[in-house]
Write an enzyme that holds these catalytic residues in place. Structure first.
Site, PDB file in Angstrom:
ATOM      1  N   ASP A   1       0.772  -1.290   0.252  1.00 58.73           N
ATOM      2  CA  ASP A   1       0.054   0.081  -0.051  1.00 58.73           C
ATOM      3  C   ASP A   1       0.849   1.224   0.011  1.00 58.73           C
ATOM      4  O   ASP A   1       1.719   1.431   0.913  1.00 58.73           O
ATOM      5  CB  ASP A   1      -0.926   0.004   1.299  1.00 58.73           C
TER       6      ASP A   1
ATOM      7  N   ASP B   1      -1.948  -1.120  -3.679  1.00 54.71           N
ATOM      8  CA  ASP B   1      -2.376  -0.186  -4.908  1.00 54.71           C
ATOM      9  C   ASP B   1      -0.986  -0.556  -5.856  1.00 54.71           C
ATOM     10  O   ASP B   1       0.034  -1.314  -5.760  1.00 54.71           O
ATOM     11  CB  ASP B   1      -2.572   1.159  -4.655  1.00 54.71           C
TER      12      ASP B   1
ATOM     13  N   ASP C   1      -6.059 -10.361 -15.927  1.00 51.01           N
ATOM     14  CA  ASP C   1      -6.893 -10.961 -15.607  1.00 51.01           C
ATOM     15  C   ASP C   1      -8.188 -10.644 -16.273  1.00 51.01           C
ATOM     16  O   ASP C   1      -8.674  -9.403 -16.226  1.00 51.01           O
ATOM     17  CB  ASP C   1      -7.264 -10.851 -13.938  1.00 51.01           C
TER      18      ASP C   1
ATOM     19  N   ASP D   1     -10.646 -15.286 -16.752  1.00 51.04           N
ATOM     20  CA  ASP D   1     -11.711 -15.635 -15.484  1.00 51.04           C
ATOM     21  C   ASP D   1     -12.713 -16.434 -15.787  1.00 51.04           C
ATOM     22  O   ASP D   1     -13.826 -16.091 -16.482  1.00 51.04           O
ATOM     23  CB  ASP D   1     -11.974 -14.461 -14.717  1.00 51.04           C
TER      24      ASP D   1
ATOM     25  N   GLU E   1      -9.137 -20.073 -16.687  1.00 47.90           N
ATOM     26  CA  GLU E   1      -9.333 -20.497 -15.402  1.00 47.90           C
ATOM     27  C   GLU E   1      -9.952 -22.032 -15.917  1.00 47.90           C
ATOM     28  O   GLU E   1     -11.198 -21.785 -16.419  1.00 47.90           O
ATOM     29  CB  GLU E   1     -10.170 -19.688 -14.629  1.00 47.90           C
TER      30      GLU E   1
ATOM     31  N   HIS F   1      -5.134 -17.045  -5.367  1.00 50.87           N
ATOM     32  CA  HIS F   1      -5.929 -16.241  -4.546  1.00 50.87           C
ATOM     33  C   HIS F   1      -7.416 -17.031  -4.238  1.00 50.87           C
ATOM     34  O   HIS F   1      -8.378 -16.266  -3.448  1.00 50.87           O
ATOM     35  CB  HIS F   1      -6.391 -14.747  -5.259  1.00 50.87           C
ATOM     36  N   ASP F   2      -7.832 -18.057  -4.847  1.00 48.59           N
ATOM     37  CA  ASP F   2      -8.850 -18.830  -4.317  1.00 48.59           C
ATOM     38  C   ASP F   2      -8.709 -19.897  -3.457  1.00 48.59           C
ATOM     39  O   ASP F   2      -9.358 -20.684  -3.275  1.00 48.59           O
ATOM     40  CB  ASP F   2      -9.647 -19.490  -5.509  1.00 48.59           C
TER      41      ASP F   2
HETATM   42  C1  GLC Z   1     -12.920 -16.872 -10.322  1.00 49.96           C
HETATM   43  C2  GLC Z   1     -11.887 -16.253  -9.634  1.00 49.96           C
HETATM   44  C3  GLC Z   1     -12.372 -15.903  -8.216  1.00 49.96           C
HETATM   45  C4  GLC Z   1     -13.826 -15.202  -8.475  1.00 49.96           C
HETATM   46  C5  GLC Z   1     -14.530 -15.735  -9.403  1.00 49.96           C
HETATM   47  C6  GLC Z   1     -15.676 -14.936  -9.713  1.00 49.96           C
HETATM   48  O1  GLC Z   1     -13.090 -18.144  -9.987  1.00 49.96           O
HETATM   49  O2  GLC Z   1     -10.560 -16.834  -9.550  1.00 49.96           O
HETATM   50  O3  GLC Z   1     -11.782 -15.241  -7.475  1.00 49.96           O
HETATM   51  O4  GLC Z   1     -14.204 -15.034  -7.354  1.00 49.96           O
HETATM   52  O5  GLC Z   1     -14.105 -16.209 -10.789  1.00 49.96           O
HETATM   53  O6  GLC Z   1     -15.254 -14.022 -10.766  1.00 49.96           O
END
Ligand code: GLC
Length: 577
Positions: A50, A58, A127, A229, A283, A349-350
């Site tokens: 940050d 950021d 992304d 995504d 993804e 991140h998931d």
């Molecule tokens: C994908 C992303 C996830 C997000 C979801 C909805 O799975 O990796 O973080 O919440 O899509 O966009």
């Protein structure tokens, strides 16, 4: 009397053992591509650094850390969404695809960051969240305003006079219902994710063109790739027929890879990917190998690489089978050994933290097991994706109560369990191990207040263990997880066998050791990983051919005749004659 050879290799000395970079281009493979050679570092911008003290990471914060990033030895960054967003799902609900989220800065900041990355030889992968937008996007505002609005068909609407549409499951909805009734036009709209993430209608050519134009906008700026995504859900049967009752449990089976998806990808390739030097990864990788190949076979002109989840879901609170883990990675590798290309990852991140799920985050074994897991990720065939903080061995934060969570999936999941009279305690236990917020706590830069991530109040608490686990401390320690990570990226960059070489699994049934050979031309590398907290031995005929240890997270390696004994979580890579 048995002969005991003890190879002593001090971790500090390994820099000297790595071969000269002159060998890099020695064995050119016909299908060399920069994105196959890439080592991707994933940055969750909200949590990285940050720069203005508002508690939220950021873009300027990332720019400040570009030298750190370059020094990791990675070659590309995948940045989670940075577009304007009301943040229902931390940026995965985009309200303007051509603008930067106010929390993250400005377009000027973005341009400077991109320039700084390129100056340092780092590529940038964006992304693209285009299975859905935010309900605050101007398209949706128009779309919902009336049934005859020109944007109506940018989304999926079901007129209420036809009755309630057949059930569709929503991953983030408190009731699991993907249809939301909207009285303004007396119709339901579809949202596979949260109610604020309406699904876009890919059947509409105008919408598709808008998306390609957006992608071109970013490609013209010079970005180097796109991660699509949730894209395997983009195509839908818009008659919305009834699905069987097991729908909610078999989401991927019913929702992924529906008819039309390949047409859209081919069109996207023709309009965007083929016109720029950009890489593409979606993804998910379909429901089986056939579908995964159809996404990435070079002659089909769709995507570059698959990102499959089978392995990322293996870890469980009660542990996991190493034999199974090996089987999954080996099965995927063999399906892609001739054609296509994979991503290699265990966290993002998931997911919760790498070392807490796949390793051992106890004080005794955290460092060793984090190094072992990074050795694995960086020595497999496929493009490795390394998640920020895993290069330090950052751990789960382990929240106890629901009010500590910020993630919509955890919060609404909790409400759903409450509503359905489920076991709330069990749900909280599962979140503590596997919740996405575990993997989103701020980057630990040093041992001072808030790990020097922010001068303000961090949007998500900093893990208390930042006092010990942080960049500054690890920089100074040659035996840290961080310095091991750097040695591994260097080893991979300098050894094409680790990128393009074949992969051969040894002793699939060994319960604790994962052993494999990567081979290219006359170069053979043996990788030995002990996935357990005890000493483990393995008998290998290859032992006599061991020539040189390239990397070792322990001080030595014990070899007796053909038997190698690895200490807990030991990871070794050596060359074979
Ligand atoms: C994908 C992303 C996830 C997000 C979801 C909805 O799975 O990796 O973080 O919440 O899509 O966009």
């Amino acid at each position: 009397m048995k002969l005991i050879f003890i190879y002593i290799v001090f971790t500090i000395g390994i820099w000297g053992c790595v071969e000269s970079s002159k060998n890099r281009n020695g064995k050119a493979s016909d299908d060399k591509e920069w994105w196959k050679e890439a080592i991707v570092y994933q940055i969750y911008p909200r949590s990285f650094n940050d720069s203005d003290g508002d508690g939220i990471g950021d873009i300027k914060g990332i720019t400040e850390k570009l030298d750190y990033i370059r020094h990791l030895g990675i070659t590309a960054v995948w940045l989670n969404p940075i577009y304007s967003s009301p943040n229902d799902d931390n940026g995965y609900d985009v309200s303007d695809y051509r603008n930067i989220m106010a929390d993250f800065g400005t377009m000027e900041d973005f341009d400077q960051m991109l320039e700084g990355m390129h100056e340092r030889g780092i590529k940038l992968i964006m992304d693209m969240v285009v299975n859905h937008s935010s309900d605050e996007h101007k398209w949706f505002k128009q779309s919902r305003s009336s049934r005859d609005n020109p944007y109506r068909n940018y989304y999926h609407w079901w007129p209420a006079e036809k009755g309630k549409p057949h059930h569709r499951y929503s991953l983030f909805d408190e009731k699991g219902d993907a249809w939301k009734y909207d009285s303004l036009s007396n119709a339901y709209y579809l949202h596979y994710f949260s109610v604020k993430q309406p699904d876009l209608n890919w059947e509409n050519p105008k919408l598709r063109q808008e998306v390609y134009d957006i992608m071109k906008f970013w490609a013209e700026k010079g970005v180097d790739g796109f991660r699509l995504d949730a894209f395997q859900f983009a195509a839908k049967d818009t008659t919305f027929p009834a699905f069987p009752d097991d729908l909610d449990k078999n989401f991927i089976q019913y929702y992924a890879m529906q008819e039309g998806l390949h047409t859209y990808l081919k069109e996207m390739n023709e309009q965007v990917f083929s016109k720029y030097d950009v890489m593409s990864v979606a993804e998910g990788a379909g429901r089986n190998f056939k579908e995964a190949h159809e996404l990435v076979d070079a002659n089909r002109n769709e995507l570059n690489m698959a990102y499959a989840f089978d392995a990322a879901d293996i870890a469980k609170p009660e542990g996991y089978s190493v034999v199974h883990f090996k089987e999954v990675f080996s099965r995927w590798d063999s399906a892609f050994s001739e054609k296509g290309w994979l991503s290699i990852f265990l966290s993002n991140h998931d997911q919760a933290r790498l070392v807490s799920r796949y390793g051992n985050d106890s004080p005794e074994f955290r460092v060793l097991s984090a190094k072992m897991l990074n050795t694995f990720l960086l020595s497999m065939r496929g493009t490795p994706y390394c998640y920020y903080g895993d290069e330090l061995g950052m751990t789960n934060i382990g929240f106890e109560t629901i009010d500590q969570y910020r993630d919509i999936s955890a919060i609404n999941g909790y409400k759903k369990v409450l509503l359905s009279g489920g076991n709330v305690k069990a749900y909280l236990t599962s979140l503590k191990f596997g919740s996405r917020d575990n993997g989103r706590t701020p980057m630990q830069w040093d041992g001072t207040a808030n790990a020097n991530f922010t001068t303000g109040k961090p949007w998500l608490p900093v893990n208390k263990n930042h006092i010990e686990i942080n960049v500054k401390t690890e920089e100074l320690n040659p035996r840290s997880v961080l310095n091991h990570f750097r040695r591994m990226t260097k080893l991979r960059r300098e050894n094409p066998a680790l990128i393009y070489g074949s992969y051969k699994l040894l002793q699939p049934e060994h319960p604790t050791i994962y052993a494999y050979i990567r081979e290219l031309g006359n170069k053979k590398l043996l990788v030995l990983l002990n996935f357990s907290s005890s000493d483990s031995s393995i008998n290998l005929v290859e032992t006599s051919k061991i020539n040189h240890i390239k990397i070792n997270n322990a001080d030595d390696m014990i070899i007796e005749n053909n038997k190698i004994t690895l200490t807990p979580y030991q990871a070794v890579i050596c060359t074979l004659d």
